[in-house]
Design an enzyme around this catalytic site. Structure first.
Site, PDB file in Angstrom:
ATOM      1  N   ILE A  14      -9.634  -0.644  -1.477  1.00  0.00           N
ATOM      2  CA  ILE A  14      -8.910   0.222  -0.879  1.00  0.00           C
ATOM      3  C   ILE A  14      -9.901   1.129  -0.218  1.00  0.00           C
ATOM      4  O   ILE A  14     -11.018   2.612  -0.399  1.00  0.00           O
ATOM      5  CB  ILE A  14      -8.930   0.808  -2.619  1.00  0.00           C
ATOM      6  CG1 ILE A  14      -8.426   0.061  -3.348  1.00  0.00           C
ATOM      7  CG2 ILE A  14      -7.644   2.277  -2.408  1.00  0.00           C
ATOM      8  CD1 ILE A  14      -7.433   0.500  -4.874  1.00  0.00           C
ATOM      9  N   HIS A  15      -9.821   1.606   1.235  1.00  0.00           N
ATOM     10  CA  HIS A  15     -10.194   2.166   2.102  1.00  0.00           C
ATOM     11  C   HIS A  15      -9.677   3.757   2.254  1.00  0.00           C
ATOM     12  O   HIS A  15      -8.267   3.583   1.349  1.00  0.00           O
ATOM     13  CB  HIS A  15     -10.595   1.724   3.605  1.00  0.00           C
ATOM     14  CG  HIS A  15      -9.961   1.190   3.718  1.00  0.00           C
ATOM     15  ND1 HIS A  15      -8.970   1.738   5.017  1.00  0.00           N
ATOM     16  CD2 HIS A  15      -8.812  -0.218   3.825  1.00  0.00           C
ATOM     17  CE1 HIS A  15      -7.715   1.015   5.299  1.00  0.00           C
ATOM     18  NE2 HIS A  15      -8.047  -0.320   5.073  1.00  0.00           N
ATOM     19  N   ALA A  16     -10.156   4.836   3.729  1.00  0.00           N
ATOM     20  CA  ALA A  16      -8.842   5.849   3.382  1.00  0.00           C
ATOM     21  C   ALA A  16      -8.205   5.305   3.726  1.00  0.00           C
ATOM     22  O   ALA A  16      -7.064   6.963   3.118  1.00  0.00           O
ATOM     23  CB  ALA A  16      -9.207   6.394   4.281  1.00  0.00           C
TER      24      ALA A  16
END
Length: 86
Positions: A14-16
């Site tokens: 779960i990145h940007a």
């Protein structure tokens, strides 16, 4: 309260970008409080920076909890969202 566990399959976790999409999705459920737990840390899914600070990676198991209006429907919708996007 309803909840489900999910193992993150996205190669970068779960990145940007997915975090932003997830927060936007959760904003659709104004009558519910939605939280995500990884290990011993829990964050409100309306808080983008808190979500990113969890550092969720591929293979991590997270628990999504829904409390409030129409918990079952919101939980089912979010589980589908996770399967399609994360």
């Amino acid at each position: 309260m309803k909840s489900f566990d999910y193992i993150i399959t996205d190669p970068v976790g779960i990145h940007a970008r997915p975090a932003g999409i997830l927060v936007k999705e959760v904003k659709n459920y104004k009558d519910s409080v939605v939280t995500l737990t990884r290990g011993d840390k829990t964050v409100n899914l309306l808080k983008l920076m808190a979500l990113m600070q969890l550092g969720v990676k591929q293979g991590d198991t997270v628990t999504v909890s829904v409390e409030g209006g129409d918990e079952a429907a919101v939980c089912a919708a979010l589980e589908t969202f996770f399967k399609e996007n994360l």
